[in-house]
Design a protein around this motif. Structure first.
Motif, short mmCIF file in Angstrom:
data_model
loop_
_atom_site.label_atom_id
_atom_site.label_comp_id
_atom_site.label_asym_id
_atom_site.label_seq_id
_atom_site.Cartn_x
_atom_site.Cartn_y
_atom_site.Cartn_z
N LYS A 89 -44.59 29.49 -30.47
CA LYS A 89 -44.65 30.88 -30.97
C LYS A 89 -45.27 31.81 -29.94
O LYS A 89 -45.15 33.02 -30.03
N LEU A 90 -45.98 31.24 -28.97
CA LEU A 90 -46.66 32.08 -27.97
C LEU A 90 -45.80 32.37 -26.74
O LEU A 90 -46.20 33.09 -25.84
N SER A 93 -40.11 19.82 -29.30
CA SER A 93 -41.47 19.52 -29.76
C SER A 93 -41.88 18.08 -29.42
O SER A 93 -43.04 17.72 -29.53
N ARG A 122 -53.75 21.68 -25.10
CA ARG A 122 -53.11 22.97 -25.37
C ARG A 122 -53.41 23.90 -24.20
O ARG A 122 -54.55 23.97 -23.74
N ASN A 139 -45.70 21.75 -28.43
CA ASN A 139 -45.86 21.70 -29.88
C ASN A 139 -45.41 23.01 -30.52
O ASN A 139 -45.41 24.07 -29.88
N LYS A 140 -45.06 22.92 -31.81
CA LYS A 140 -44.41 24.07 -32.48
C LYS A 140 -45.29 25.31 -32.49
O LYS A 140 -44.80 26.42 -32.32
N ASP A 141 -46.62 25.13 -32.66
CA ASP A 141 -47.51 26.31 -32.69
C ASP A 141 -47.47 27.04 -31.36
O ASP A 141 -47.46 28.28 -31.30
N SER A 142 -47.47 26.29 -30.26
CA SER A 142 -47.47 26.93 -28.94
C SER A 142 -46.14 27.61 -28.65
O SER A 142 -46.10 28.59 -27.91
N PRO A 170 -53.08 30.88 -24.16
CA PRO A 170 -51.87 31.71 -24.31
C PRO A 170 -51.44 32.39 -23.01
O PRO A 170 -50.25 32.43 -22.69
#
Ligand SMILES: O=c1ccn([C@@H]2O[C@H](COP(=O)(O)OP(=O)(O)O[C@H]3O[C@H](CO)[C@@H](O)[C@H](O)[C@H]3O)[C@@H](O)[C@H]2O)c(=O)[nH]1
Length: 478
Positions: A333-334, A353, A303, A328-331, A306
C-alpha cells in the motif's frame, strides 16, 4: 497452559493395555521451537529429515498453536507429533506496540510451558524423553537435559559469525569497555575483537551485544544462550565447511561438538508445497532475459521505512531494472501511486506477497538479490551463486552484511545503510552484467557455491555431520 490440538495419534504405533501404554518407538525426542519468524519451519525441516533417517524415533514438536497450524496444515508424518504451547498472552492483554512484545511475553512463560508440555507428551506417547533438540534461543532447556541426563542438541539457524558474537559477548563487552571516545563509535573497525575474525565494524555487531538495549529480554536471552552453548552435546550451525574456517575452528575448540549442517536448504531439500509458487514467479522469470532481473525480499519480518520503499520503487522504475519483489501486503500500500500498474503493464516488474525464494534465486534470469541479509537468504544466495545488495535491518543482519561485503566479497552494502534514490541507482549500476566489480563478486560467489555443493554431496562434510547427528538423536552414540 498447554493447549493440545494435536497430536495425531496413530493406533498402530501405540498399544493400550488395561493398565499401561506400551510404545513401539525406540526413542522419544522433544523438539523445542522458538516460535517466531522463519525459525519454526527451519527447525521442522531438520526434524523431517531426522524423522525419515531414524524411523524408530518419535519426535514431539513443541511450538505455539498458531505456528503449528501453519506448519502442519500440509504435513502428516507418523513420527512427528505437534504439540501446542501457549504464546504467553494474558487474557485481556492490550498490546502496547512495543518492539518484540510478542517475544517477551512468550519468553516469560516458555520454560514452564515446555516443561509441562514434555510431561504431557511423555504420558501421551508412553516413552520418556531421550534427547532434546532445541532452537539455540531456548538456552534454558540445557537445565532440563541436565536433570534428565540426556543429550542436548542446540540448533543455530544462522552463521558462525553471529554465533561467535553471542558466544563471546562477555569478552566483546570487556574489550569494548577499554575503547574510549571515537574508538567506540559504531563506524570504528576493530581488529581481533572476536576470536577467529580479523576485523569487525562495531556497529555491525548484533544488536544487544555492545550497543542497544543490553538488558532487554531478547538481549538477555542471547547473552544467556552464548554462555550456555558449551554445555550442548552438539551445536548445529547452518553453514558449511570452508566458509568461515577460522571462526569455525575457534568455536569447535570451545564446544563439545560443532557440526556444520548447511546450507540448510540444500541439506534438507523438500518437495515444494502445493502453493509454493501460487503467484507464478518462475513462469514470469522464464520470460525474462538471462541474468537481468533483481530479486528483492527482506525476509519474513523485516520492513523497510516508507521513504526507503518509495526511493527503491522509483529507482527501479527510472532505471528500468527488471525486478521480482516479494513484499508483504501492508507494504504494497506504500508503493508510489500507479507503480504496480505501470511496472506490470510494461512487463518488467512483478510484485508478490510470497515467492519461492530458493527456486527464484536458482533461476537463470536472476542477476542480483536485494536482501536484508537474514542468514537463510544469504546462504540461499550463496547456494545459487547470486551476488547481493544488502540493506540490513536488525539482529545478525548487519554482521552478515559485513561478511558478504568485506570478508567474502560477494555483495555490497547499500550506501549509507538505507535505500535512497542516489544510493540505489549506484548499487544497481554496480551489478550491471558487464561491470567489473560484479564479475569479481560473481567469481567469488561461484567458488563458495561449489564449496556448498561439495558439502551437501553424498560424502560431503555437511552430510557426514548429519549422519553423526542422527546417531546422537537416535541414541546410537552420545
Ligand atoms: O517471499 C519469500 C520470502 C522469504 N522466503 C524464505 O524465508 C526465509 C527468510 O529467512 P532469513 O533470510 O533468514 O530471514 P528472516 O526470516 O528475517 O530470519 C530471521 O532468522 C534468521 C536466522 O535463521 C536471521 O538471520 C534473521 O536476521 C532473522 O530475521 C528464507 O528461507 C526465504 O527463502 C521465501 O521463501 N519467500
Amino acid at each position: 497452559m498447554i493447549n493440545i490440538q494435536f497430536p495425531i495419534t496413530s493406533k498402530d504405533t501405540e498399544m493400550e493395555t488395561t493398565s499401561t501404554k506400551v510404545s513401539v518407538w525406540q526413542r522419544h525426542v522433544a523438539v523445542l521451537a522458538f516460535p517466531f519468524a522463519s525459525h519454526p519451519p527451519v527447525l521442522l525441516s531438520l526434524v523431517q529429515k531426522l524423522a525419515s533417517a531414524a524411523p524408530t524415533v518419535v519426535f514431539s514438536f513443541f511450538n505455539t498453536g498458531k505456528s503449528n497450524r501453519a506448519l502442519f496444515s500440509e504435513l502428516s508424518c507418523d513420527n512427528i507429533r505437534p504439540y501446542d504451547v501457549s504464546e504467553g498472552i494474558p487474557e485481556d492483554y492490550v498490546f502496547a506496540g512495543k518492539p518484540q512484545e510478542h517475544i517477551n511475553l512468550f519468553l516469560a512463560v516458555a520454560e514452564e510451558e515446555f516443561r509441562r508440555g514434555v510431561k504431557v507428551a511423555e504420558e501421551d506417547i508412553g516413552l520418556r524423553i531421550g534427547c532434546l533438540v532445541v532452537s539455540a534461543f531456548i538456552w534454558f532447556s540445557s537445565q532440563m537435559a541436565e536433570e534428565l541426563n540426556i543429550p542436548w542438541v542446540s540448533f543455530w539457524s544462522a552463521g558462525a559469525c553471529s554465533l561467535s558474537a553471542h558466544f563471546y559477548t562477555d569478552l566483546i563487552r570487556e574489550k569494548g569497555a577499554e575503547l574510549k571516545g571515537n574508538s567506540l563509535a559504531p563506524d570504528n573497525e576493530v581488529d581481533d575483537l572476536i576470536p577467529g575474525l580479523s576485523k569487525i565494524r562495531l556497529g555491525d555487531l548484533p544488536g544487544g551485544v555492545l550497543f542497544g538495549h543490553l538488558d532487554s529480554p531478547f538481549s538477555t536471552m542471547l547473552h544467556n544462550m552464548g554462555r550456555t552453548l558449551d554445555k550442548a552435546t552438539v551445536v548445529l550451525v547452518n553453514s558449511f565447511q570452508g566458509l568461515d574456517i577460522d571462526l569455525t575452528k575457534n568455536l569447535s575448540s570451545k564446544f563439545k561438538s560443532l557440526l556444520n549442517i548447511g546450507p540448510f536448504h540444500l541439506i534438507c531439500k523438500q518437495k515444494p508445497s502445493s502453493k509454493y509458487d501460487e503467484f507464478s514467479c518462475t513462469s514470469w522469470l522464464d520470460n525474462q532475459k538471462p541474468r537481468s532481473v533483481a530479486y528483492i525480499s527482506f525476509g519474513t519480518i523485516g520492513r523497510l521505512l516508507p521513504d526507503e520503499l518509495v526511493a527503491l520503487a522509483e529507482t527501479l522504475e527510472e532505471t528500468k531494472t527488471p525486478f521480482l519483489w516479494s513484499l508483504n501486503k501492508d507494504s504494497m500500500k506504500l508503493l508510489p501511486d500507479g507503480f504496480l500498474e505501470r511496472t506490470t503493464a510494461n512487463g518488467f516488474g512483478k510484485v508478490v506477497s510470497w515467492a519461492p525464494q530458493v527456486q527464484v534465486l536458482e533461476h537463470i534470469a536472476i542477476s542480483v538479490f536485494l536482501t536484508h541479509g537474514g542468514w537463510k537468504s544469504v546462504s540461499e544466495s550463496i547456494g545459487a551463486g547470486v551476488p547481493m545488495i544488502c540493506r540490513p535491518v536488525f539482529g545478525d543482519q548487519q554482521m552478515n552484511t559485513w561478511m558478504v561485503e568485506r570478508v567474502w566479497g560477494i555483495g555490497v552494502r547499500i550506501e549509507g545503510g538505507k535505500f535512497t534514490k542516489d544510493g540505489t541507482r549506484c548499487a544497481l549500476e554496480h551489478i550491471l552484467p558487464l561491470d567489473e566489480s560484479l564479475k569479481k563478486m560473481k567469481e567469488r560467489i561461484e567458488a563458495l557455491k561449489e564449496l556448498a555443493q561439495e558439502a551437501v554431496g553424498p560424502n560431503g562434510s555437511s552430510n557426514k555431520n548429519f549422519r553423526t547427528l542422527v546417531d546422537v538423536v537416535s541414541g546410537a552414540t552420545l
